[in-house]
Design a protein around this motif. Structure first.
Motif, PDB file in Angstrom:
ATOM      1  N   LYS A 175       0.801  -1.231   0.000  1.00  0.00           N
ATOM      2  CA  LYS A 175       0.000   0.000   0.000  1.00  0.00           C
ATOM      3  C   LYS A 175       0.835   1.283   0.000  1.00  0.00           C
ATOM      4  O   LYS A 175       0.397   2.319   0.475  1.00  0.00           O
ATOM      5  N   ARG A 176       2.040   1.202  -0.567  1.00  0.00           N
ATOM      6  CA  ARG A 176       2.838   2.410  -0.772  1.00  0.00           C
ATOM      7  C   ARG A 176       2.438   3.085  -2.081  1.00  0.00           C
ATOM      8  O   ARG A 176       2.642   4.267  -2.258  1.00  0.00           O
ATOM      9  N   LEU A 177       1.907   2.294  -3.018  1.00  0.00           N
ATOM     10  CA  LEU A 177       1.285   2.785  -4.248  1.00  0.00           C
ATOM     11  C   LEU A 177      -0.116   2.188  -4.299  1.00  0.00           C
ATOM     12  O   LEU A 177      -0.299   1.024  -3.940  1.00  0.00           O
ATOM     13  N   ARG A 178      -1.080   2.961  -4.772  1.00  0.00           N
ATOM     14  CA  ARG A 178      -2.448   2.450  -4.790  1.00  0.00           C
ATOM     15  C   ARG A 178      -2.982   2.144  -6.175  1.00  0.00           C
ATOM     16  O   ARG A 178      -3.969   1.456  -6.309  1.00  0.00           O
ATOM     17  N   GLY A 179      -2.384   2.670  -7.220  1.00  0.00           N
ATOM     18  CA  GLY A 179      -2.901   2.435  -8.556  1.00  0.00           C
ATOM     19  C   GLY A 179      -4.246   3.115  -8.744  1.00  0.00           C
ATOM     20  O   GLY A 179      -4.685   3.911  -7.912  1.00  0.00           O
ATOM     21  N   VAL A 180      -4.920   2.801  -9.843  1.00  0.00           N
ATOM     22  CA  VAL A 180      -6.227   3.373 -10.137  1.00  0.00           C
ATOM     23  C   VAL A 180      -7.156   2.268 -10.627  1.00  0.00           C
ATOM     24  O   VAL A 180      -6.719   1.229 -11.088  1.00  0.00           O
ATOM     25  N   SER A 181      -8.450   2.515 -10.520  1.00  0.00           N
ATOM     26  CA  SER A 181      -9.427   1.585 -11.086  1.00  0.00           C
ATOM     27  C   SER A 181     -10.395   2.382 -11.949  1.00  0.00           C
ATOM     28  O   SER A 181     -10.602   3.578 -11.736  1.00  0.00           O
ATOM     29  N   ILE A 182     -11.008   1.719 -12.917  1.00  0.00           N
ATOM     30  CA  ILE A 182     -11.901   2.425 -13.826  1.00  0.00           C
ATOM     31  C   ILE A 182     -13.337   2.478 -13.316  1.00  0.00           C
ATOM     32  O   ILE A 182     -14.158   3.174 -13.868  1.00  0.00           O
ATOM     33  N   CYS A 183     -13.623   1.728 -12.260  1.00  0.00           N
ATOM     34  CA  CYS A 183     -14.947   1.787 -11.644  1.00  0.00           C
ATOM     35  C   CYS A 183     -14.797   1.537 -10.146  1.00  0.00           C
ATOM     36  O   CYS A 183     -13.743   1.144  -9.673  1.00  0.00           O
ATOM     37  N   ARG A 184     -15.871   1.749  -9.414  1.00  0.00           N
ATOM     38  CA  ARG A 184     -15.798   1.724  -7.936  1.00  0.00           C
ATOM     39  C   ARG A 184     -15.164   0.472  -7.346  1.00  0.00           C
ATOM     40  O   ARG A 184     -14.243   0.542  -6.603  1.00  0.00           O
ATOM     41  N   ARG A 185     -15.627  -0.663  -7.633  1.00  0.00           N
ATOM     42  CA  ARG A 185     -15.063  -1.875  -7.013  1.00  0.00           C
ATOM     43  C   ARG A 185     -14.211  -2.683  -7.987  1.00  0.00           C
ATOM     44  O   ARG A 185     -13.980  -3.862  -7.785  1.00  0.00           O
ATOM     45  N   SER A 241      -1.728  -0.665 -11.512  1.00  0.00           N
ATOM     46  CA  SER A 241      -0.616   0.165 -11.059  1.00  0.00           C
ATOM     47  C   SER A 241       0.348   0.495 -12.195  1.00  0.00           C
ATOM     48  O   SER A 241       1.043   1.501 -12.134  1.00  0.00           O
ATOM     49  N   HIS A 242       0.380  -0.353 -13.231  1.00  0.00           N
ATOM     50  CA  HIS A 242       1.310  -0.093 -14.321  1.00  0.00           C
ATOM     51  C   HIS A 242       0.958  -0.917 -15.552  1.00  0.00           C
ATOM     52  O   HIS A 242       0.289  -1.949 -15.448  1.00  0.00           O
ATOM     53  N   LEU A 243       1.409  -0.428 -16.700  1.00  0.00           N
ATOM     54  CA  LEU A 243       1.337  -1.147 -17.969  1.00  0.00           C
ATOM     55  C   LEU A 243       2.705  -1.036 -18.615  1.00  0.00           C
ATOM     56  O   LEU A 243       3.291   0.043 -18.655  1.00  0.00           O
ATOM     57  N   PHE A 244       3.221  -2.149 -19.118  1.00  0.00           N
ATOM     58  CA  PHE A 244       4.508  -2.139 -19.789  1.00  0.00           C
ATOM     59  C   PHE A 244       4.313  -2.479 -21.258  1.00  0.00           C
ATOM     60  O   PHE A 244       3.580  -3.399 -21.592  1.00  0.00           O
ATOM     61  N   PHE A 245       4.987  -1.729 -22.123  1.00  0.00           N
ATOM     62  CA  PHE A 245       5.007  -1.989 -23.545  1.00  0.00           C
ATOM     63  C   PHE A 245       6.444  -2.321 -23.918  1.00  0.00           C
ATOM     64  O   PHE A 245       7.293  -2.430 -23.041  1.00  0.00           O
ATOM     65  N   SER A 281       6.606   2.528 -20.532  1.00  0.00           N
ATOM     66  CA  SER A 281       5.911   2.127 -19.310  1.00  0.00           C
ATOM     67  C   SER A 281       4.922   3.218 -18.932  1.00  0.00           C
ATOM     68  O   SER A 281       5.199   4.400 -19.124  1.00  0.00           O
ATOM     69  N   ILE A 282       3.787   2.804 -18.414  1.00  0.00           N
ATOM     70  CA  ILE A 282       2.816   3.740 -17.858  1.00  0.00           C
ATOM     71  C   ILE A 282       2.602   3.313 -16.416  1.00  0.00           C
ATOM     72  O   ILE A 282       2.262   2.156 -16.149  1.00  0.00           O
ATOM     73  N   ILE A 283       2.817   4.246 -15.487  1.00  0.00           N
ATOM     74  CA  ILE A 283       2.653   3.951 -14.066  1.00  0.00           C
ATOM     75  C   ILE A 283       1.497   4.798 -13.554  1.00  0.00           C
ATOM     76  O   ILE A 283       1.464   6.009 -13.777  1.00  0.00           O
ATOM     77  N   PHE A 284       0.552   4.157 -12.877  1.00  0.00           N
ATOM     78  CA  PHE A 284      -0.632   4.832 -12.364  1.00  0.00           C
ATOM     79  C   PHE A 284      -0.518   4.974 -10.853  1.00  0.00           C
ATOM     80  O   PHE A 284      -0.055   4.066 -10.175  1.00  0.00           O
ATOM     81  N   GLY A 285      -0.958   6.106 -10.336  1.00  0.00           N
ATOM     82  CA  GLY A 285      -0.945   6.293  -8.899  1.00  0.00           C
ATOM     83  C   GLY A 285      -1.747   7.506  -8.496  1.00  0.00           C
ATOM     84  O   GLY A 285      -2.303   8.221  -9.328  1.00  0.00           O
ATOM     85  N   ARG A 286      -1.796   7.739  -7.214  1.00  0.00           N
ATOM     86  CA  ARG A 286      -2.477   8.908  -6.666  1.00  0.00           C
ATOM     87  C   ARG A 286      -1.528  10.099  -6.703  1.00  0.00           C
ATOM     88  O   ARG A 286      -0.318   9.946  -6.599  1.00  0.00           O
TER      89      ARG A 286
END
Length: 144
Positions: free
Chosen positions: A9-19, A24-28, A32-37
């Protein structure tokens, strides 16, 4: 390291809907794409992970090619702190990534109109008239 940071829980990432599941990341291939707060603590954690990666791999993050995106409700002062911390630029609304729009709004038609026009223009040439159905499919895939 990213998985471990999310698990702890040092990084939380994102979600596209509530639950929905957190991303947290996508690699090509070489991107790289890193998602966070947008918090100082998550920015520092991303920076720490990237520094460890740079040190262990011998590769360096290209800060000129690094971009940040913030949601509309992220305060300007936090955006500036994270921008300075990571040494990156904020993505503009009309920029593209790999030829596709960085932002896709509610209207998918408007977002992809330019791409559709570009593909149609390429396919309308004389070569398209001489190709079989399979050849046209390959041409569409190459152009798109």
């Amino acid at each position: 390291m990213l998985h471990q940071a999310v698990h702890e829980k040092r990084l939380r990432g994102v979600s596209i809907c509530r639950r929905g599941p957190k991303i947290s990341h996508l690699f090509f291939a070489d991107d790289s794409i890193i998602f966070g707060r947008a918090t100082e603590s998550e920015g520092l954690e991303m920076l720490r992970i990237l520094k460890v990666y740079e040190y262990s791999s011998g590769q360096q993050l290209n800060k000129q090619k690094t971009s940040l995106f913030f949601s509309r409700n992220t305060r300007g002062e936090i955006q500036n702190k994270i921008k300075i911390m990571l040494g990156a630029q904020v993505i503009k609304q009309h920029e593209t990534y790999l030829g596709l729009p960085s932002f896709i709004g509610r209207s998918k038609t408007n977002s992809f109109a330019q791409l559709k026009t570009k593909v149609a223009h390429k396919l309308s040439g004389w070569k398209e008239k001489l190709l079989s159905a399979a050849g046209k499919e390959v041409l569409i895939k190459v152009v798109a």
